[in-house]
Design a protein around this motif. Sequence first.
Motif, PDB file in Angstrom:
ATOM      1  N   PHE A 162      -6.812  -3.054 -11.874  1.00  0.00           N
ATOM      2  CA  PHE A 162      -6.380  -4.267 -11.179  1.00  0.00           C
ATOM      3  C   PHE A 162      -5.406  -5.068 -12.040  1.00  0.00           C
ATOM      4  O   PHE A 162      -5.569  -5.172 -13.256  1.00  0.00           O
ATOM      5  CB  PHE A 162      -7.584  -5.150 -10.842  1.00  0.00           C
ATOM      6  N   ASP A 163      -4.393  -5.645 -11.404  1.00  0.00           N
ATOM      7  CA  ASP A 163      -3.539  -6.619 -12.084  1.00  0.00           C
ATOM      8  C   ASP A 163      -2.924  -7.553 -11.057  1.00  0.00           C
ATOM      9  O   ASP A 163      -3.155  -7.407  -9.852  1.00  0.00           O
ATOM     10  CB  ASP A 163      -2.464  -5.942 -12.950  1.00  0.00           C
ATOM     11  N   VAL A 164      -2.153  -8.524 -11.503  1.00  0.00           N
ATOM     12  CA  VAL A 164      -1.619  -9.563 -10.614  1.00  0.00           C
ATOM     13  C   VAL A 164      -0.215  -9.237 -10.109  1.00  0.00           C
ATOM     14  O   VAL A 164       0.405 -10.069  -9.433  1.00  0.00           O
ATOM     15  CB  VAL A 164      -1.584 -10.934 -11.331  1.00  0.00           C
ATOM     16  N   PHE A 165       0.290  -8.045 -10.395  1.00  0.00           N
ATOM     17  CA  PHE A 165       1.692  -7.751 -10.117  1.00  0.00           C
ATOM     18  C   PHE A 165       1.922  -6.938  -8.843  1.00  0.00           C
ATOM     19  O   PHE A 165       3.034  -6.494  -8.585  1.00  0.00           O
ATOM     20  CB  PHE A 165       2.307  -7.026 -11.321  1.00  0.00           C
ATOM     21  N   GLU A 166       0.880  -6.753  -8.054  1.00  0.00           N
ATOM     22  CA  GLU A 166       1.025  -6.051  -6.782  1.00  0.00           C
ATOM     23  C   GLU A 166       1.286  -7.058  -5.660  1.00  0.00           C
ATOM     24  O   GLU A 166       0.772  -8.175  -5.674  1.00  0.00           O
ATOM     25  CB  GLU A 166      -0.227  -5.236  -6.482  1.00  0.00           C
ATOM     26  N   ASP A 167       2.093  -6.654  -4.688  1.00  0.00           N
ATOM     27  CA  ASP A 167       2.402  -7.491  -3.523  1.00  0.00           C
ATOM     28  C   ASP A 167       3.077  -8.806  -3.904  1.00  0.00           C
ATOM     29  O   ASP A 167       2.740  -9.872  -3.373  1.00  0.00           O
ATOM     30  CB  ASP A 167       1.133  -7.792  -2.713  1.00  0.00           C
ATOM     31  N   LEU A 168       4.013  -8.762  -4.838  1.00  0.00           N
ATOM     32  CA  LEU A 168       4.788  -9.953  -5.180  1.00  0.00           C
ATOM     33  C   LEU A 168       6.104  -9.940  -4.415  1.00  0.00           C
ATOM     34  O   LEU A 168       6.647  -8.883  -4.092  1.00  0.00           O
ATOM     35  CB  LEU A 168       5.059 -10.008  -6.686  1.00  0.00           C
ATOM     36  N   ASP A 169       6.621 -11.123  -4.146  1.00  0.00           N
ATOM     37  CA  ASP A 169       7.895 -11.252  -3.440  1.00  0.00           C
ATOM     38  C   ASP A 169       9.009 -11.310  -4.481  1.00  0.00           C
ATOM     39  O   ASP A 169       9.370 -12.380  -4.963  1.00  0.00           O
ATOM     40  CB  ASP A 169       7.894 -12.522  -2.578  1.00  0.00           C
ATOM     41  N   LEU A 170       9.548 -10.159  -4.839  1.00  0.00           N
ATOM     42  CA  LEU A 170      10.530 -10.088  -5.921  1.00  0.00           C
ATOM     43  C   LEU A 170      11.866 -10.715  -5.550  1.00  0.00           C
ATOM     44  O   LEU A 170      12.724 -10.894  -6.432  1.00  0.00           O
ATOM     45  CB  LEU A 170      10.731  -8.630  -6.343  1.00  0.00           C
TER      46      LEU A 170
END
Length: 379
Positions: A134-142
Amino acid sequence: MSTKNNLNTIKCYSCGNLNAESSIFCSKCISPLNVKKLNEMTVNDLITSLINLIANLPNIKLEKKELSIFEKDLLFSFLYAFWLRPETALYQAAEASIVAPIIAEHKNDKFLDLGCGNGINSSILAGWRFKPSFDVFEDLDLDGDDIYDSLLQDKSKVRIEKSGRVIDFGIDIKKSMVQRAKLVGSFKNVLQAEAAKIPVESNRIGVIYSNVIRDFDSNGLDYALKECARIIKPSGSLIFSTPTPEYQESLFYYTQAKKLEKAGRFDEAQYFLSLDRGRSEYCTQQISIEEWEIILNKHGFNIKSEYPLAGKNLMSFWDTGLRPFTPVLIKILYQVDNEKRQNLKETIINFSINYFSKMLANDRETKNPAFRVIHAYKT
């Protein structure tokens, strides 16, 4: 996107608040308004950032103090969640090593996180641990103004390894952060609200933790502290992190820009300030502990303890870390086979632990910290 109108104001893309046209951040939700966006970083920006990162890596002496088992567990936990932003993980682990034991003292009290964001920080504080995948970098609006202000599309991506204490309330002004925090599973209630209007009954909360109080201007701070005083029960705790008057001088880009200005190299100074991306002004309350005491006393709080959190080494690295490269790294690494990405993640985390843990263990011993944690209680 933030938009300008004919009244010399700029509308926040996140909360809709109208700000002065020159505002760097929204006065209501602290979203970036007039800063260089990560997705607008040029090749020259990235090369300059990389040169400064390498040149600014701290010089660690092996004979210095080691992290405790508790501190190392926190660092591992934050690094797994923020592996592409090790500077963020280091700072949050340093803060958590101070805040978590205080919160643990209030095990029978209701716990509220004011400005909970995506919920990961206070979840780790409360003893929750996430699986290495798990991390916080999935499904970000780049492509967004703020790449982190985006909705999580798949709940299954939040992977819990160990449950901790349930957090009674998470409060955040951003819809996307509320949605992400709800999916984490560590909160009993997550509410979208302003710090000036917290939808919680009076005298109900035993401990409030916040890493956004420091960001409000004087008016916003008064409203927030008034609400905190209303909802905290007598003798309850307010715990928050805040910069000190030494904060700006601990940052790499700000201090370099000032040196360039002094040398008359104004264009170069302005360029370095653009790479600062508002960090030198983001934390508004860069004030002394004596000033904090006056403000807190006004709202019915006394300071119980204050703790040095971060010195120049940590803050300078935080200022020159991997932040500028995040969108590029995400685009590349999340197209790679999951097993290969996990192997790379483990390599980066192990390097970070070996290289930076001693800095984290010693940086708080500074006599002139750039950041501190304040533990106040309601009288």
